[in-house]
Design a protein around this motif. Structure first.
Motif, PDB file in Angstrom:
ATOM      1  N   GLY A  88      36.964  59.479  49.504  1.00  0.00           N
ATOM      2  CA  GLY A  88      37.801  58.416  50.040  1.00  0.00           C
ATOM      3  C   GLY A  88      36.973  57.231  50.482  1.00  0.00           C
ATOM      4  O   GLY A  88      36.184  56.679  49.719  1.00  0.00           O
ATOM      5  N   ASP A  89      37.155  56.834  51.741  1.00  0.00           N
ATOM      6  CA  ASP A  89      36.363  55.726  52.291  1.00  0.00           C
ATOM      7  C   ASP A  89      35.312  56.238  53.269  1.00  0.00           C
ATOM      8  O   ASP A  89      34.863  55.491  54.146  1.00  0.00           O
ATOM      9  N   GLU A  90      34.898  57.489  53.132  1.00  0.00           N
ATOM     10  CA  GLU A  90      33.896  58.083  54.016  1.00  0.00           C
ATOM     11  C   GLU A  90      32.524  58.102  53.351  1.00  0.00           C
ATOM     12  O   GLU A  90      32.385  58.492  52.190  1.00  0.00           O
ATOM     13  N   PHE A  91      31.523  57.696  54.135  1.00  0.00           N
ATOM     14  CA  PHE A  91      30.141  57.659  53.675  1.00  0.00           C
ATOM     15  C   PHE A  91      29.270  58.369  54.704  1.00  0.00           C
ATOM     16  O   PHE A  91      29.633  58.455  55.885  1.00  0.00           O
ATOM     17  N   VAL A  92      28.107  58.833  54.260  1.00  0.00           N
ATOM     18  CA  VAL A  92      27.152  59.448  55.183  1.00  0.00           C
ATOM     19  C   VAL A  92      25.759  58.901  54.920  1.00  0.00           C
ATOM     20  O   VAL A  92      25.426  58.490  53.807  1.00  0.00           O
ATOM     21  N   ILE A  93      24.968  58.905  55.973  1.00  0.00           N
ATOM     22  CA  ILE A  93      23.536  58.630  55.859  1.00  0.00           C
ATOM     23  C   ILE A  93      22.797  59.775  56.529  1.00  0.00           C
ATOM     24  O   ILE A  93      23.083  60.114  57.681  1.00  0.00           O
ATOM     25  N   LEU A  94      21.869  60.375  55.812  1.00  0.00           N
ATOM     26  CA  LEU A  94      21.026  61.437  56.353  1.00  0.00           C
ATOM     27  C   LEU A  94      19.637  60.882  56.575  1.00  0.00           C
ATOM     28  O   LEU A  94      19.076  60.230  55.686  1.00  0.00           O
ATOM     29  N   MET A  95      19.075  61.137  57.731  1.00  0.00           N
ATOM     30  CA  MET A  95      17.738  60.639  58.022  1.00  0.00           C
ATOM     31  C   MET A  95      16.991  61.626  58.903  1.00  0.00           C
ATOM     32  O   MET A  95      17.583  62.365  59.690  1.00  0.00           O
ATOM     33  N   GLU A  96      15.677  61.654  58.731  1.00  0.00           N
ATOM     34  CA  GLU A  96      14.821  62.456  59.591  1.00  0.00           C
ATOM     35  C   GLU A  96      14.329  61.573  60.726  1.00  0.00           C
ATOM     36  O   GLU A  96      13.893  60.438  60.500  1.00  0.00           O
ATOM     37  N   ILE A  97      14.404  62.067  61.949  1.00  0.00           N
ATOM     38  CA  ILE A  97      13.970  61.263  63.096  1.00  0.00           C
ATOM     39  C   ILE A  97      12.719  61.891  63.708  1.00  0.00           C
ATOM     40  O   ILE A  97      12.623  63.113  63.873  1.00  0.00           O
ATOM     41  N   ALA A  98      11.774  61.027  64.015  1.00  0.00           N
ATOM     42  CA  ALA A  98      10.478  61.505  64.496  1.00  0.00           C
ATOM     43  C   ALA A  98      10.451  61.702  66.001  1.00  0.00           C
ATOM     44  O   ALA A  98       9.772  62.593  66.505  1.00  0.00           O
ATOM     45  N   ARG A  99      11.199  60.853  66.749  1.00  0.00           N
ATOM     46  CA  ARG A  99      11.123  60.918  68.216  1.00  0.00           C
ATOM     47  C   ARG A  99      12.379  61.576  68.788  1.00  0.00           C
ATOM     48  O   ARG A  99      12.376  62.749  69.137  1.00  0.00           O
ATOM     49  N   ASP A 100      13.431  60.769  68.908  1.00  0.00           N
ATOM     50  CA  ASP A 100      14.675  61.287  69.470  1.00  0.00           C
ATOM     51  C   ASP A 100      15.840  60.571  68.802  1.00  0.00           C
ATOM     52  O   ASP A 100      15.650  59.816  67.842  1.00  0.00           O
ATOM     53  N   ARG A 101      17.029  60.757  69.328  1.00  0.00           N
ATOM     54  CA  ARG A 101      18.224  60.239  68.669  1.00  0.00           C
ATOM     55  C   ARG A 101      18.278  58.714  68.633  1.00  0.00           C
ATOM     56  O   ARG A 101      19.001  58.132  67.838  1.00  0.00           O
ATOM     57  N   SER A 102      17.461  58.065  69.470  1.00  0.00           N
ATOM     58  CA  SER A 102      17.467  56.600  69.456  1.00  0.00           C
ATOM     59  C   SER A 102      16.973  56.039  68.120  1.00  0.00           C
ATOM     60  O   SER A 102      17.242  54.876  67.791  1.00  0.00           O
ATOM     61  N   ASP A 103      16.255  56.862  67.318  1.00  0.00           N
ATOM     62  CA  ASP A 103      15.827  56.403  65.997  1.00  0.00           C
ATOM     63  C   ASP A 103      17.014  56.096  65.094  1.00  0.00           C
ATOM     64  O   ASP A 103      16.892  55.302  64.143  1.00  0.00           O
ATOM     65  N   ALA A 104      18.165  56.714  65.373  1.00  0.00           N
ATOM     66  CA  ALA A 104      19.344  56.512  64.530  1.00  0.00           C
ATOM     67  C   ALA A 104      20.121  55.257  64.910  1.00  0.00           C
ATOM     68  O   ALA A 104      20.969  54.796  64.129  1.00  0.00           O
ATOM     69  N   VAL A 105      19.850  54.698  66.088  1.00  0.00           N
ATOM     70  CA  VAL A 105      20.639  53.554  66.563  1.00  0.00           C
ATOM     71  C   VAL A 105      20.492  52.335  65.658  1.00  0.00           C
ATOM     72  O   VAL A 105      21.504  51.713  65.278  1.00  0.00           O
ATOM     73  N   PRO A 106      19.263  51.921  65.258  1.00  0.00           N
ATOM     74  CA  PRO A 106      19.172  50.738  64.383  1.00  0.00           C
ATOM     75  C   PRO A 106      19.920  50.926  63.063  1.00  0.00           C
ATOM     76  O   PRO A 106      20.487  49.950  62.539  1.00  0.00           O
ATOM     77  N   VAL A 107      19.944  52.134  62.538  1.00  0.00           N
ATOM     78  CA  VAL A 107      20.652  52.390  61.276  1.00  0.00           C
ATOM     79  C   VAL A 107      22.150  52.230  61.485  1.00  0.00           C
ATOM     80  O   VAL A 107      22.850  51.591  60.684  1.00  0.00           O
ATOM     81  N   ALA A 108      22.670  52.800  62.570  1.00  0.00           N
ATOM     82  CA  ALA A 108      24.104  52.672  62.857  1.00  0.00           C
ATOM     83  C   ALA A 108      24.483  51.212  63.095  1.00  0.00           C
ATOM     84  O   ALA A 108      25.526  50.749  62.604  1.00  0.00           O
ATOM     85  N   GLU A 109      23.654  50.483  63.814  1.00  0.00           N
ATOM     86  CA  GLU A 109      23.935  49.062  64.052  1.00  0.00           C
ATOM     87  C   GLU A 109      23.913  48.265  62.747  1.00  0.00           C
ATOM     88  O   GLU A 109      24.717  47.352  62.550  1.00  0.00           O
ATOM     89  N   THR A 110      23.009  48.630  61.838  1.00  0.00           N
ATOM     90  CA  THR A 110      22.939  47.956  60.545  1.00  0.00           C
ATOM     91  C   THR A 110      24.209  48.190  59.732  1.00  0.00           C
ATOM     92  O   THR A 110      24.746  47.264  59.101  1.00  0.00           O
ATOM     93  N   VAL A 111      24.714  49.423  59.759  1.00  0.00           N
ATOM     94  CA  VAL A 111      25.946  49.745  59.026  1.00  0.00           C
ATOM     95  C   VAL A 111      27.117  48.934  59.571  1.00  0.00           C
ATOM     96  O   VAL A 111      27.878  48.308  58.822  1.00  0.00           O
ATOM     97  N   VAL A 112      27.269  48.923  60.896  1.00  0.00           N
ATOM     98  CA  VAL A 112      28.382  48.197  61.519  1.00  0.00           C
ATOM     99  C   VAL A 112      28.294  46.703  61.183  1.00  0.00           C
ATOM    100  O   VAL A 112      29.300  46.063  60.830  1.00  0.00           O
ATOM    101  N   ALA A 113      27.087  46.131  61.267  1.00  0.00           N
ATOM    102  CA  ALA A 113      26.917  44.704  60.999  1.00  0.00           C
ATOM    103  C   ALA A 113      27.154  44.376  59.534  1.00  0.00           C
ATOM    104  O   ALA A 113      27.823  43.396  59.202  1.00  0.00           O
ATOM    105  N   ALA A 114      26.619  45.206  58.624  1.00  0.00           N
ATOM    106  CA  ALA A 114      26.737  44.922  57.189  1.00  0.00           C
ATOM    107  C   ALA A 114      28.189  44.937  56.745  1.00  0.00           C
ATOM    108  O   ALA A 114      28.628  44.070  55.975  1.00  0.00           O
ATOM    109  N   ILE A 115      28.946  45.915  57.214  1.00  0.00           N
ATOM    110  CA  ILE A 115      30.346  46.006  56.779  1.00  0.00           C
ATOM    111  C   ILE A 115      31.201  44.950  57.487  1.00  0.00           C
ATOM    112  O   ILE A 115      32.143  44.407  56.910  1.00  0.00           O
ATOM    113  N   GLY A 116      30.849  44.640  58.714  1.00  0.00           N
ATOM    114  CA  GLY A 116      31.587  43.607  59.430  1.00  0.00           C
ATOM    115  C   GLY A 116      31.440  42.226  58.825  1.00  0.00           C
ATOM    116  O   GLY A 116      32.271  41.339  59.048  1.00  0.00           O
TER     117      GLY A 116
END
Length: 297
Positions: free
Chosen positions: A209-237
């Motif tokens: 459908g309209d569902e997508f996923v991104i899989l990533m390995e994080i080296a430190r903690d969950r904050s490594d995923a924040v820039p990726v999530a922000e990029t997705v929100v900005a790109a689609i917006g």
């Protein structure tokens, strides 16, 4: 030789088999004595090496074996009394060697071409099995396979895996107002825009459908995923394909992290469930944002 082939270490050899083997050995011996040992070597090259081994090892070996056989035949013509009396027969055999080599070479070229075509078809079938045909992104089966691999690798390396699941806010309105063709074009645009911005090491897939996923390995903690999530929100917006029709789209992102090893047995399935719940939390919070699994408010 024939005795060894037909009789040696065979269960209960019969008299007929023994007699046939002895007869064949005598005939071969007489043949070699009459025509010369070099001609016998030529026959071996022709049937065993030139054609048989040449087809197995390729054209360079085929040409080399043929050259050796032709030199043997030339030696026969120069040194053997029999062949000096029958030069036309010898020349015919050399011509036959060359003709056999040319035919075998053509056959090898056709086999190589067929193998190349087969490899292309296998690659195409494999790509179709793992690729979403609309967006050309990896599909859900590939995503599940990749998720299991990344979880196993993270467990060995002592790292964590983050799963970002998002769908498109406003996608249903585009489909209902402008039709499914417009919706398909929107999905392709999203795949292209987000695909350009994710890291090459990450896996970006459409899971349905309209569902997508991104899989990533994080080296430190969950904050490594924040820039990726922000990029997705900005790109689609930023997409304004249907702005003139009053239709805008965005993304709600749910993030689930595996936590430090050791992982639970069904961690891959749990990550997907947790990310799905976090995505709907992001929608309830106002859409166009991201939420981590387990966060309240």
């Amino acid at each position: 030789m024939a005795y060894l082939i037909l009789v040696y270490k065979r269960p209960a050899p019969t008299r007929a088999r023994r007699g046939f083997a002895i007869l064949m050995d005598n005939l071969v011996g007489s043949y070699i004595a009459y025509f010369g040992g070099a001609f016998a070597a030529y026959v071996g090259f022709l049937f065993l090496t030139t054609v048989g081994w040449g087809l197995r090892f390729g054209r360079p070996y085929l040409f080399l074996a043929t050259a050796i056989a032709i030199l043997g035949m030339v030696w026969n013509l120069a040194a053997s009394p029999y062949w000096q009396e029958h030069p036309l027969f010898g020349a015919t055999i050399i011509f036959g060697l060359i003709a056999n080599t040319v035919n075998a070479s053509i056959l090898l070229a056709r086999i190589a071409g067929a193998n190349g075509l087969l490899a292309e078809k296998i690659e195409e079938v494999s790509r179709l099995a793992w690729q979403d045909q609309l967006t050309k992104l990896p599909n859900r089966p590939y995503f599940r396979e990749r998720l299991a691999q990344m979880v196993a690798a993270a467990a060995r390396n002592g790292r964590q895996v983050a799963l970002l699941l998002f769908d498109i806010d406003g996608f249903k309105a585009v489909n209902d107002t402008l039709g499914h063709e417009a919706g398909d074009r929107l999905l392709q645009e999203i795949a292209e825009r987000v695909g350009r911005r994710v890291r090459q090491a990450d896996t970006f897939a459409r899971v349905g459908g309209d569902e997508f996923v991104i899989l990533m390995e994080i080296a430190r903690d969950r904050s490594d995923a924040v820039p990726v999530a922000e990029t997705v929100v900005a790109a689609i917006g930023e997409i304004e394909m249907f702005a003139e029709r009053g239709l805008r789209v965005g993304a709600s992102v749910g993030i689930a992290c595996s936590g430090p090893p050791p992982f639970r047995e069904r961690i891959a399935d749990e990550l997907l469930i947790q990310a799905d719940r976090a995505m709907y939390e992001a929608k309830r919070a106002g859409k166009g944002r991201y939420k981590f699994a387990g966060d309240s408010g």
